[in-house]
Design an enzyme around this catalytic site. Structure first.
Site, short mmCIF file in Angstrom:
data_model
loop_
_atom_site.label_atom_id
_atom_site.label_comp_id
_atom_site.label_asym_id
_atom_site.label_seq_id
_atom_site.Cartn_x
_atom_site.Cartn_y
_atom_site.Cartn_z
NE ARG A 51 -3.66 0.17 2.43
CZ ARG A 51 -4.81 0.36 1.79
NH1 ARG A 51 -5.07 1.52 1.23
NH2 ARG A 51 -5.68 -0.61 1.71
CD GLU A 91 3.74 2.67 5.95
OE1 GLU A 91 3.98 3.77 5.40
OE2 GLU A 91 4.00 1.57 5.43
#
Length: 300
Positions: A51, A91
């Protein structure tokens, strides 16, 4: 898929503290010291994380939650050669925690090779709700083709049924242009599956554009695709246009009948592109009062 990481990551890590300790862990993933509070400045993102884009509004909401409640779900990291802890999963939580001004972040430290890190990152992303249908399908394909997982194993790890995985991956059979429409939200996955059922691939792009331009429902799109599969002497362009007109007429007639049955009066629907009007007949003031009462009950 609206779940916390639940069975997915517990099956991956086999970690202590998770409820499901019977699921087999992903290969080469070993806990290394359990949960710890790490200095947030010693944690860094994985440059190969699948991502790349993080929606600003979602980060703001997570930041506000972390300010109020802290980081409720530990991130997962591994110790990199440079001495920093590289993020495997979490994250977004790390980014939001930094924005919230936290000095430390709870983390689980594991040992994992590069390939396994990528596998875990893919699965974490697939467990989230904000992937578009094409991103989701590409993620499943990567787990199967690049990591050698079966559809059954993928389904177990992301918490979905095998048929849902198979149906999603079917979208990859669309042309690049149609896939872009789905990825951009111009067509739903239901519309996309209807397009896939059009046997003549030469008609699919015209069908997709027609669905998008007319605002067809998925139910209309499915009926539209069936009409396109019937033999016709017309050119493909004429056939698509004629089928779209027939679907619109049939759909409006069905709605009129349903409204007439519910309201007990004649109903007429006039439709133009992206707008229209509904005419309801009434028979005297008393009947008008009954109609107003019925409509108010529905609205309120």
């Amino acid at each position: 898929m609206a779940k916390t990481l639940g069975r997915g990551l517990s099956a991956l890590f086999g970690e202590e503290g998770m409820n499901d300790l019977t699921a087999p862990p992903v290969r080469d993933v070993k806990p290394r010291g359990g949960f710890r509070s790490l200095p947030i400045g010693k944690v860094e993102p994985n440059p190969a994380q699948p991502r790349k884009a993080f929606e600003e509004s979602a980060l703001e909401e997570l930041e506000a939650s972390i300010r109020a409640h802290g980081v409720l779900s530990p991130i997962t990291v591994r110790l990199a050669e440079n001495g920093y802890y590289q993020i495997i999963a979490g994250e977004r939580r790390w980014r939001a925690a930094r924005r919230a001004g936290l000095d430390n972040i709870p983390a689980m430290i594991v040992e994992a090779d590069d390939k396994t890190v990528m596998e875990i990152a893919l699965i974490e992303n697939l467990q989230r709700e904000d992937l578009n249908p094409i991103e989701e399908a590409e993620g499943y394909r990567a787990l199967i083709q690049e990591f050698g997982l079966t559809q059954d194993v993928v389904a177990e790890r992301v918490g979905r049924s095998r048929s849902a995985i198979a149906n999603c991956m079917r979208l990859l059979g669309l042309s690049d242009d149609i896939r872009a429409m789905v990825a951009e939200g111009k067509l739903s996955s239901g519309h996309a599956r209807a397009i896939l059922s059009v046997q003549d691939e030469g008609k699919r792009m015209m069908a997709a554009e027609t669905m998008m331009e007319t605002g067809m429902s998925v139910r209309q799109a499915e009926a539209f695709a069936k009409k396109l599969n019937k033999p016709s002497p017309d050119t493909a362009e004429q056939e698509v246009k004629q089928a779209a007109q027939e679907i619109e007429v049939d759909y409006l007639a069905d709605i009129e009948k349903r409204l007439e049955g519910a309201l007990g009066r004649r109903v007429k629907i006039q439709s133009k592109k992206n707008k229209g009007k509904i005419e309801l007949e009434y028979y005297g003031n008393d009947d008008l009062d009954r109609l107003v009462t019925a409509l108010a009950a529905v609205i309120l």
